[in-house]
Structure formats: C-alpha cells, structure tokens
Design a protein around this motif. Structure first.
Motif, PDB file in Angstrom:
ATOM      1  N   LEU A  52       7.779   4.345   4.715  1.00 14.56           N
ATOM      2  CA  LEU A  52       7.042   3.428   3.859  1.00 14.56           C
ATOM      3  C   LEU A  52       7.853   3.206   2.589  1.00 14.56           C
ATOM      4  CD1 LEU A  52       3.333   4.708   3.968  1.00 14.56           C
ATOM      5  CD2 LEU A  52       4.169   2.510   4.821  1.00 14.56           C
ATOM      6  N   ARG A  53       7.643   2.053   1.967  1.00 16.77           N
ATOM      7  CA  ARG A  53       8.302   1.763   0.695  1.00 16.77           C
ATOM      8  C   ARG A  53       7.242   1.397  -0.334  1.00 16.77           C
ATOM      9  NH1 ARG A  53      11.988  -3.225  -1.395  1.00 16.77           N
ATOM     10  NH2 ARG A  53      13.447  -2.046  -2.703  1.00 16.77           N
ATOM     11  N   LEU A  54       7.207   2.173  -1.404  1.00 20.82           N
ATOM     12  CA  LEU A  54       6.291   1.899  -2.497  1.00 20.82           C
ATOM     13  C   LEU A  54       7.006   1.093  -3.576  1.00 20.82           C
ATOM     14  CD1 LEU A  54       4.548   5.378  -2.919  1.00 20.82           C
ATOM     15  CD2 LEU A  54       3.958   3.491  -1.379  1.00 20.82           C
ATOM     16  N   SER A  55       6.234   0.249  -4.249  1.00 21.53           N
ATOM     17  CA  SER A  55       6.779  -0.555  -5.334  1.00 21.53           C
ATOM     18  C   SER A  55       5.867  -0.417  -6.550  1.00 21.53           C
ATOM     19  CB  SER A  55       6.861  -2.022  -4.906  1.00 21.53           C
ATOM     20  OG  SER A  55       7.356  -2.820  -5.959  1.00 21.53           O
ATOM     21  N   ARG A  77      10.867  -3.345 -12.024  1.00 21.74           N
ATOM     22  CA  ARG A  77      10.270  -2.720 -10.851  1.00 21.74           C
ATOM     23  C   ARG A  77      10.893  -1.363 -10.545  1.00 21.74           C
ATOM     24  NH1 ARG A  77       6.739  -5.038  -7.528  1.00 21.74           N
ATOM     25  NH2 ARG A  77       6.186  -7.222  -7.915  1.00 21.74           N
ATOM     26  N   LEU A  78      10.033  -0.500 -10.015  1.00 22.83           N
ATOM     27  CA  LEU A  78      10.423   0.820  -9.552  1.00 22.83           C
ATOM     28  C   LEU A  78      10.065   0.922  -8.078  1.00 22.83           C
ATOM     29  CD1 LEU A  78      11.285   3.801 -10.270  1.00 22.83           C
ATOM     30  CD2 LEU A  78       8.843   4.248 -10.577  1.00 22.83           C
ATOM     31  N   TYR A  79      10.897   1.601  -7.307  1.00 25.98           N
ATOM     32  CA  TYR A  79      10.669   1.708  -5.863  1.00 25.98           C
ATOM     33  C   TYR A  79      10.748   3.163  -5.424  1.00 25.98           C
ATOM     34  CZ  TYR A  79      11.865  -3.245  -6.181  1.00 25.98           C
ATOM     35  OH  TYR A  79      11.915  -4.574  -6.527  1.00 25.98           O
ATOM     36  N   LEU A  80      10.082   3.450  -4.295  1.00 16.32           N
ATOM     37  CA  LEU A  80      10.219   4.743  -3.642  1.00 16.32           C
ATOM     38  C   LEU A  80      10.298   4.496  -2.144  1.00 16.32           C
ATOM     39  CD1 LEU A  80      10.322   7.833  -4.107  1.00 16.32           C
ATOM     40  CD2 LEU A  80       7.886   7.862  -3.541  1.00 16.32           C
ATOM     41  N   GLN A  81      11.480   4.691  -1.591  1.00 24.46           N
ATOM     42  CA  GLN A  81      11.669   4.598  -0.144  1.00 24.46           C
ATOM     43  C   GLN A  81      11.394   5.959   0.451  1.00 24.46           C
ATOM     44  OE1 GLN A  81      12.390   1.918   1.865  1.00 24.46           O
ATOM     45  NE2 GLN A  81      12.136   3.339   3.583  1.00 24.46           N
TER      46      GLN A  81
END
Length: 127
Positions: A18-21, A81-85
């Motif tokens: 999942l990828r969070l934004s 923006r910040l992301y978490l893969q």
C-alpha cells in the motif's frame, strides 16, 4: 496551525503493498512545511502510538526497526506531500496511520515533539 491530511489506507492481504500519501498545508505564521521534518506514526488497538518513519527536509530518513527494509518514506517539497510506500505487509502492521509535522530540521520518532497531526487512515492487513 498546519493542516495535515492523509489518504491511501485500505485493506490488503499479507505480503501485499500500500502507498500512503499526506498533504500538509502552509503554517498560519507563513512558514511552509518544507522547512520541517515529517513523519508517519501508527496506532494499533490497545497499543500506544509508535513512530514508523521520519524524514528531514533534505530527505534523510530514519525508520523503526520493525519496518526497515519493507517501508520507504519520501517527500515532495514542491507538492507539499509526504509518502509512505509499504511493501511486504504483515498482519502486525494493521493500525491507524498518522502523518505528523514537527518544527525541527531533524528527523525524530518521538510523538511528543510533533505539533501537527492528521486524522489518520486505516490500514488492515489480513493473513
């Protein structure tokens, strides 16, 4: 005050991704979030909130031992923006994930230092 909003949570089977934004707006004092460090935290039912990953303005990241090698934090300062893969997800990763902003140039994972928080997004990993 800085508005923070997460997106991208959902349900996935173990081993999936999942990828969070997260979108963080401009502070009311005129300072953009780009000068701050950012982080992802998570909180599972009945457990304390824990730091997952944090990243400095110049994109130097730190990770909790439990997610090293599986999660990747990144940021796009131009898009605020910040992301978490999140790869190789495990049932133990099930939690509400929060984006947070700290008025510090240094990446940290101590929740008490963070001033601004999003509402959270649910991630559920089934076995």
């Amino acid at each position: 005050q800085v508005e923070v909003q997460e997106s991208g949570g959902g349900s996935v089977q173990a081993g999936g991704s999942l990828r969070l934004s997260c979108e963080a707006g401009k502070s009311t004092d005129g300072t953009t979030y780009n000068s701050y460090s950012l982080a992802w935290f998570r909180q599972a039912p009945g457990k304390e909130r824990e730091g997952v990953a944090s990243i400095e303005r110049e994109s130097k990241p730190i990770y909790a031992d439990s997610v090293k090698g599986r999660f990747t934090i990144s940021r796009d300062n131009a898009k605020s923006r910040l992301y978490l893969q999140m790869d190789s997800l495990e049932p133990e990763d099930t939690a509400v994930y929060y984006c947070a902003v700290v008025k510090s140039p240094v990446a940290i994972l101590e929740a008490g230092w963070f001033s601004y928080w999003g509402q959270g997004t649910q991630v559920t990993v089934s076995s």
